[in-house]
Motif scaffolding. Structure first.
Motif, PDB file in Angstrom:
ATOM      1  N   THR A 322       0.919  -1.224  -0.088  1.00  0.00           N
ATOM      2  CA  THR A 322      -0.041  -0.075  -0.112  1.00  0.00           C
ATOM      3  C   THR A 322       0.878   1.359   0.207  1.00  0.00           C
ATOM      4  O   THR A 322       2.071   1.159   0.502  1.00  0.00           O
ATOM      5  CB  THR A 322      -0.832   0.230   1.147  1.00  0.00           C
ATOM      6  OG1 THR A 322       0.138   0.078   2.510  1.00  0.00           O
ATOM      7  CG2 THR A 322      -1.816  -1.248   1.312  1.00  0.00           C
ATOM      8  N   TRP A 323       0.555   2.381  -0.495  1.00  0.00           N
ATOM      9  CA  TRP A 323       1.275   3.460  -0.622  1.00  0.00           C
ATOM     10  C   TRP A 323       0.155   4.436  -0.798  1.00  0.00           C
ATOM     11  O   TRP A 323      -0.627   4.497  -1.346  1.00  0.00           O
ATOM     12  CB  TRP A 323       2.717   3.594  -1.538  1.00  0.00           C
ATOM     13  CG  TRP A 323       2.114   3.230  -3.026  1.00  0.00           C
ATOM     14  CD1 TRP A 323       2.041   4.338  -3.953  1.00  0.00           C
ATOM     15  CD2 TRP A 323       1.685   2.193  -3.563  1.00  0.00           C
ATOM     16  NE1 TRP A 323       1.760   3.884  -5.005  1.00  0.00           N
ATOM     17  CE2 TRP A 323       1.615   2.414  -5.073  1.00  0.00           C
ATOM     18  CE3 TRP A 323       1.651   0.776  -3.191  1.00  0.00           C
ATOM     19  CZ2 TRP A 323       1.183   1.609  -6.117  1.00  0.00           C
ATOM     20  CZ3 TRP A 323       1.122  -0.100  -4.327  1.00  0.00           C
ATOM     21  CH2 TRP A 323       0.925   0.383  -5.508  1.00  0.00           C
ATOM     22  N   GLY A 324       0.895   5.706  -0.372  1.00  0.00           N
ATOM     23  CA  GLY A 324      -0.125   6.966  -0.375  1.00  0.00           C
ATOM     24  C   GLY A 324       0.672   8.219   0.068  1.00  0.00           C
ATOM     25  O   GLY A 324       1.862   8.319   0.487  1.00  0.00           O
ATOM     26  N   ALA A 325       0.046   9.491  -0.696  1.00  0.00           N
ATOM     27  CA  ALA A 325       0.674  10.879  -0.412  1.00  0.00           C
ATOM     28  C   ALA A 325      -0.497  11.910  -0.112  1.00  0.00           C
ATOM     29  O   ALA A 325      -1.416  11.653  -0.803  1.00  0.00           O
ATOM     30  CB  ALA A 325       1.583  11.249  -1.401  1.00  0.00           C
ATOM     31  N   SER A 326      -0.213  12.797   0.642  1.00  0.00           N
ATOM     32  CA  SER A 326      -1.043  14.048   0.899  1.00  0.00           C
ATOM     33  C   SER A 326      -0.400  15.265   0.918  1.00  0.00           C
ATOM     34  O   SER A 326       0.500  15.356   1.396  1.00  0.00           O
ATOM     35  CB  SER A 326      -1.998  13.831   2.273  1.00  0.00           C
ATOM     36  OG  SER A 326      -2.652  14.704   2.415  1.00  0.00           O
ATOM     37  N   VAL A 327      -1.147  16.330   0.456  1.00  0.00           N
ATOM     38  CA  VAL A 327      -0.799  17.732   0.632  1.00  0.00           C
ATOM     39  C   VAL A 327      -1.709  18.268   1.520  1.00  0.00           C
ATOM     40  O   VAL A 327      -2.819  18.482   1.304  1.00  0.00           O
ATOM     41  CB  VAL A 327      -0.611  18.223  -0.623  1.00  0.00           C
ATOM     42  CG1 VAL A 327       0.149  19.745  -0.660  1.00  0.00           C
ATOM     43  CG2 VAL A 327       0.221  17.661  -1.657  1.00  0.00           C
ATOM     44  N   ILE A 328      -0.865  19.010   2.503  1.00  0.00           N
ATOM     45  CA  ILE A 328      -1.693  19.570   3.514  1.00  0.00           C
ATOM     46  C   ILE A 328      -1.361  21.208   3.651  1.00  0.00           C
ATOM     47  O   ILE A 328      -0.174  21.221   3.774  1.00  0.00           O
ATOM     48  CB  ILE A 328      -1.420  18.925   5.125  1.00  0.00           C
ATOM     49  CG1 ILE A 328      -1.860  17.327   5.024  1.00  0.00           C
ATOM     50  CG2 ILE A 328      -2.587  19.529   5.952  1.00  0.00           C
ATOM     51  CD1 ILE A 328      -1.423  16.758   5.958  1.00  0.00           C
ATOM     52  N   LYS A 329      -2.372  22.020   3.782  1.00  0.00           N
ATOM     53  CA  LYS A 329      -1.969  23.474   4.153  1.00  0.00           C
ATOM     54  C   LYS A 329      -2.295  23.315   5.503  1.00  0.00           C
ATOM     55  O   LYS A 329      -3.386  23.429   5.966  1.00  0.00           O
ATOM     56  CB  LYS A 329      -2.792  24.371   3.397  1.00  0.00           C
ATOM     57  CG  LYS A 329      -2.338  25.919   3.869  1.00  0.00           C
ATOM     58  CD  LYS A 329      -2.955  26.859   2.884  1.00  0.00           C
ATOM     59  CE  LYS A 329      -2.427  28.169   3.054  1.00  0.00           C
ATOM     60  NZ  LYS A 329      -3.200  29.328   2.522  1.00  0.00           N
ATOM     61  N   TRP A 330      -1.241  23.560   6.252  1.00  0.00           N
ATOM     62  CA  TRP A 330      -1.303  23.349   7.799  1.00  0.00           C
ATOM     63  C   TRP A 330      -1.957  24.062   8.668  1.00  0.00           C
ATOM     64  O   TRP A 330      -2.315  25.365   8.537  1.00  0.00           O
ATOM     65  CB  TRP A 330       0.134  23.343   8.350  1.00  0.00           C
ATOM     66  CG  TRP A 330       0.219  22.472   9.871  1.00  0.00           C
ATOM     67  CD1 TRP A 330       0.094  22.890  11.123  1.00  0.00           C
ATOM     68  CD2 TRP A 330       0.132  21.042  10.109  1.00  0.00           C
ATOM     69  NE1 TRP A 330       0.124  21.985  12.009  1.00  0.00           N
ATOM     70  CE2 TRP A 330       0.256  20.696  11.145  1.00  0.00           C
ATOM     71  CE3 TRP A 330       0.108  20.129   8.876  1.00  0.00           C
ATOM     72  CZ2 TRP A 330       0.046  19.266  11.787  1.00  0.00           C
ATOM     73  CZ3 TRP A 330       0.060  18.737   9.253  1.00  0.00           C
ATOM     74  CH2 TRP A 330       0.164  18.492  10.836  1.00  0.00           C
TER      75      TRP A 330
END
Ligand code: COA
Length: 330
Positions: A322-330
């Motif tokens: 499994t793999w994944g990524a996320s972009v977050i504006k903190w």
């Protein structure tokens, strides 16, 4: 537009510290080999505590920081590879531990990608208007399923126990989880797994099954390594592209803490702007499976490396694959 944002994080690791030297007395290994191959110096192992004990400590801290009482949680998402019981899962158990019976709880078994999948579900739940305050718990006790004899040394030295709890809330402000991209590929299931209890065996728990070592985590390290260093950069670039955020604007990249050599290889494959900002704390905790990213975020915040308004990338790779990524504006 309504968004989901990370309001607070709590963390907890058991007080029992196990150094590489300690492992030398249990198997044929060396501090030098472990540091060179993984960057790990020490990890924490439970000593009489179970998965929801760790989860409760982390949750209490997260809720206190968010100024919330347990009753303010309107959904629990619980990620682990090792619940207190094989069934039921840890989510319902946490409603008991937190004293909030009746609260909906969902279990996630996505190994090292559990935090990413948890973010994905939280974002959908909150953006749809279904929930306001989600408690995403990632709590892992792997030490009880490791083989500490020389036969299991390639895997046993890598993992540590630990927990984090993340309060995810709704907001109309210009911040939050912008994108989450997740993937899975079961063709590699046997390259990193804990086989037993398994329905392949009937009955599923016998002395014969345990004698075969099926109750221990097993791993084909080289295959995991090869896929991790390819998939991490791919999915990070995919999430960045979907978010429309420029690489130069990313303040910090927090990958799942699998292994320092994987983190370095990933950093080398990313563009220079991202290479500079890859975070690592694996030397202290080893690989804490789905808890590793929020523990790293917690420490990055404490070190002043993330502030409100910063763009942060988180990414994972693990069993499944499994793999994944996320972009977050903190
Ligand atoms: N201590 C000492 N020697 C060890 C050892 C240990 N803990 N574990 C393995 N070895 C030995 C092997 O038996 C082998 O000996 P041999 O050459 O006599 O057969 C030698 O070290 C090299 O083993 P190898 O498997 O080729 O090492 P490697 O360079 O591939 O490193 C890993 C092994 C596990 C560190 C590496 O494959 C890796 O990092 N994989 C990814 C693991 C991971 O991150 N998993 C979690 C993902 S979420």
């Amino acid at each position: 537009m309504r968004k989901a944002y990370i309001d607070s994080i709590g963390m907890y690791v058991p007080s029992n510290v196990v150094t590489n030297k300690d492992l030398e007395s249990r198997m044929d290994t060396s501090d030098e080999w472990i540091r060179e191959r993984s960057g790990i110096q020490e990890r924490h192992h439970v000593d009489g505590e179970c998965t929801t004990d760790l989860a409760l400590k982390a949750s209490e801290e997260a809720l206190e920081k968010a100024g919330m009482k347990p009753e303010d949680v309107d959904h629990i998402i619980f990620s682990t590879m090792a619940s207190d019981y094989f069934a039921p899962g840890g989510g319902p158990m946490m409603t008991r531990r937190l004293g909030i019976p009746g609260t909906p709880a969902l279990d996630i078994r996505m190994a090292c990608s559990g935090f990413l999948y948890g973010l994905s579900v939280s974002k959908a739940f909150i953006e749809s208007g279904a929930y306001e305050n989600i408690l995403l718990i990632t709590s892992e006790v792997q030490s009880v399923a490791l083989d500490f004899s020389t036969a299991g040394r390639d895997t046993a030295v890598l993992f540590g126990d630990g927990a984090a709890a993340t309060v995810i809330k709704a907001t109309d402000a210009d911040q939050g989880i912008l994108t989450v991209k997740t993937h899975s590929d079961g063709r590699y299931a046997e390259d990193l797994m804990l086989r037993t209890p398994s329905t392949l065996d009937n009955p599923f728990l016998t002395h014969e099954v345990l004698d075969k070592g099926y109750g221990r985590v097993s791993m084909n390290g080289r295959t995991v390594f090869k896929h991790a260093v390819t998939k991490f950069p791919q999915v990070i670039n995919e999430a960045l592209e979907a978010s429309g955020v420029a690489k130069a604007d990313i303040k910090l990249v927090v990958p799942h803490q699998a292994n320092l050599r994987i983190t370095e290889a990933v950093a080398n494959r990313l563009d220079l702007e991202l290479h500079k900002v890859v975070f690592s704390n694996i030397h202290k905790y080893g690989n804490t499976t789905s808890a590793s990213i929020p523990i790293a975020l917690y420490e990055a915040m404490a070190e002043g490396k993330i502030e409100r308004g910063d763009y942060v990338v988180v990414a994972s790779f693990g069993a499944g694959f499994t793999w994944g990524a996320s972009v977050i504006k903190w």
